[in-house]
Design a protein around this motif. Structure first.
Motif, PDB file in Angstrom:
ATOM      1  N   VAL A 133       2.730  12.541  -2.959  1.00  0.00           N
ATOM      2  CA  VAL A 133       4.054  13.708  -3.209  1.00  0.00           C
ATOM      3  C   VAL A 133       3.904  14.416  -4.318  1.00  0.00           C
ATOM      4  N   VAL A 134       2.731  14.198  -5.312  1.00  0.00           N
ATOM      5  CA  VAL A 134       2.289  14.746  -6.041  1.00  0.00           C
ATOM      6  C   VAL A 134       1.402  15.399  -5.298  1.00  0.00           C
ATOM      7  N   TYR A 135       0.272  15.317  -4.949  1.00  0.00           N
ATOM      8  CA  TYR A 135      -0.542  16.032  -3.941  1.00  0.00           C
ATOM      9  C   TYR A 135       0.657  17.309  -3.205  1.00  0.00           C
ATOM     10  N   LEU A 136       1.403  17.169  -2.919  1.00  0.00           N
ATOM     11  CA  LEU A 136       1.688  18.106  -1.351  1.00  0.00           C
ATOM     12  C   LEU A 136       2.327  18.684  -2.837  1.00  0.00           C
ATOM     13  N   VAL A 137       3.124  18.678  -3.635  1.00  0.00           N
ATOM     14  CA  VAL A 137       4.074  19.512  -4.482  1.00  0.00           C
ATOM     15  C   VAL A 137       3.407  20.544  -5.469  1.00  0.00           C
ATOM     16  N   ILE A 138       2.242  19.664  -6.125  1.00  0.00           N
ATOM     17  CA  ILE A 138       0.907  20.861  -6.507  1.00  0.00           C
ATOM     18  C   ILE A 138       0.728  21.827  -4.918  1.00  0.00           C
ATOM     19  N   LEU A 155      -1.945   7.947  -9.009  1.00  0.00           N
ATOM     20  CA  LEU A 155      -2.850   7.318  -8.120  1.00  0.00           C
ATOM     21  C   LEU A 155      -2.884   6.072  -9.435  1.00  0.00           C
ATOM     22  N   MET A 156      -3.417   6.266 -10.515  1.00  0.00           N
ATOM     23  CA  MET A 156      -3.602   5.360 -11.271  1.00  0.00           C
ATOM     24  C   MET A 156      -2.187   4.926 -12.384  1.00  0.00           C
ATOM     25  N   VAL A 157      -1.745   6.305 -13.253  1.00  0.00           N
ATOM     26  CA  VAL A 157      -0.415   5.621 -13.297  1.00  0.00           C
ATOM     27  C   VAL A 157       0.306   4.556 -12.289  1.00  0.00           C
ATOM     28  N   SER A 158       0.149   4.926 -10.605  1.00  0.00           N
ATOM     29  CA  SER A 158       0.912   3.462  -9.824  1.00  0.00           C
ATOM     30  C   SER A 158       0.377   2.682 -10.158  1.00  0.00           C
ATOM     31  N   LEU A 159      -0.713   2.691  -9.681  1.00  0.00           N
ATOM     32  CA  LEU A 159      -1.587   1.105 -10.211  1.00  0.00           C
ATOM     33  C   LEU A 159      -0.662   0.168 -11.075  1.00  0.00           C
ATOM     34  N   PHE A 160      -1.125   1.236 -12.762  1.00  0.00           N
ATOM     35  CA  PHE A 160      -1.135   0.913 -13.569  1.00  0.00           C
ATOM     36  C   PHE A 160       0.728   0.136 -13.151  1.00  0.00           C
ATOM     37  N   PHE A 190       0.884  -0.931  -0.010  1.00  0.00           N
ATOM     38  CA  PHE A 190       0.409  -0.102   0.039  1.00  0.00           C
ATOM     39  C   PHE A 190       1.171   1.477   0.112  1.00  0.00           C
ATOM     40  N   LEU A 191       1.890   1.099   0.714  1.00  0.00           N
ATOM     41  CA  LEU A 191       3.036   2.593   0.905  1.00  0.00           C
ATOM     42  C   LEU A 191       3.766   2.377  -0.758  1.00  0.00           C
ATOM     43  N   GLU A 192       3.748   1.355  -0.988  1.00  0.00           N
ATOM     44  CA  GLU A 192       4.683   1.636  -2.141  1.00  0.00           C
ATOM     45  C   GLU A 192       3.172   1.993  -3.395  1.00  0.00           C
ATOM     46  N   ILE A 193       2.400   1.727  -3.312  1.00  0.00           N
ATOM     47  CA  ILE A 193       1.590   2.671  -4.284  1.00  0.00           C
ATOM     48  C   ILE A 193       1.072   4.215  -4.218  1.00  0.00           C
ATOM     49  N   ILE A 194       0.939   4.074  -3.191  1.00  0.00           N
ATOM     50  CA  ILE A 194       0.240   5.481  -2.579  1.00  0.00           C
ATOM     51  C   ILE A 194       1.552   7.063  -2.476  1.00  0.00           C
TER      52      ILE A 194
END
Length: 70
Positions: A12-17, A56-61, A3-7
């Motif tokens: 990080v993207v959310y916090l950077v934005i 999230l979609m890219v990470s799951l894929f 879960f940590l690997e996926i999320i």
């Protein structure tokens, strides 16, 4: 730990934005009430939430591809 690997990347993207959104100066006239940090964070959510979902979609894929490959 999966879960940590996926999320981790989407968070990080959310916090950077959100951080970039706070650095951008407000476009409203002074004293209009829309130049507060809270209002800026609320408006930045329009960009941060879709960025989080795309990451999230890219990470799951990517995780699925890695799982299939071995």
């Amino acid at each position: 730990m999966k879960f940590l690997e996926i999320i981790m990347l989407p968070v990080v993207v959310y916090l950077v934005i959100c951080f970039i959104g706070l650095l951008i100066p407000p476009g409203s006239p002074e004293g209009s009430g829309y130049d507060t940090v809270g209002w800026t964070l609320l408006v930045v959510q329009v960009y941060a939430v879709p960025g989080f979902l795309i990451a999230l979609m890219v990470s799951l894929f990517a995780n699925r591809k890695k799982k299939i490959a071995g």
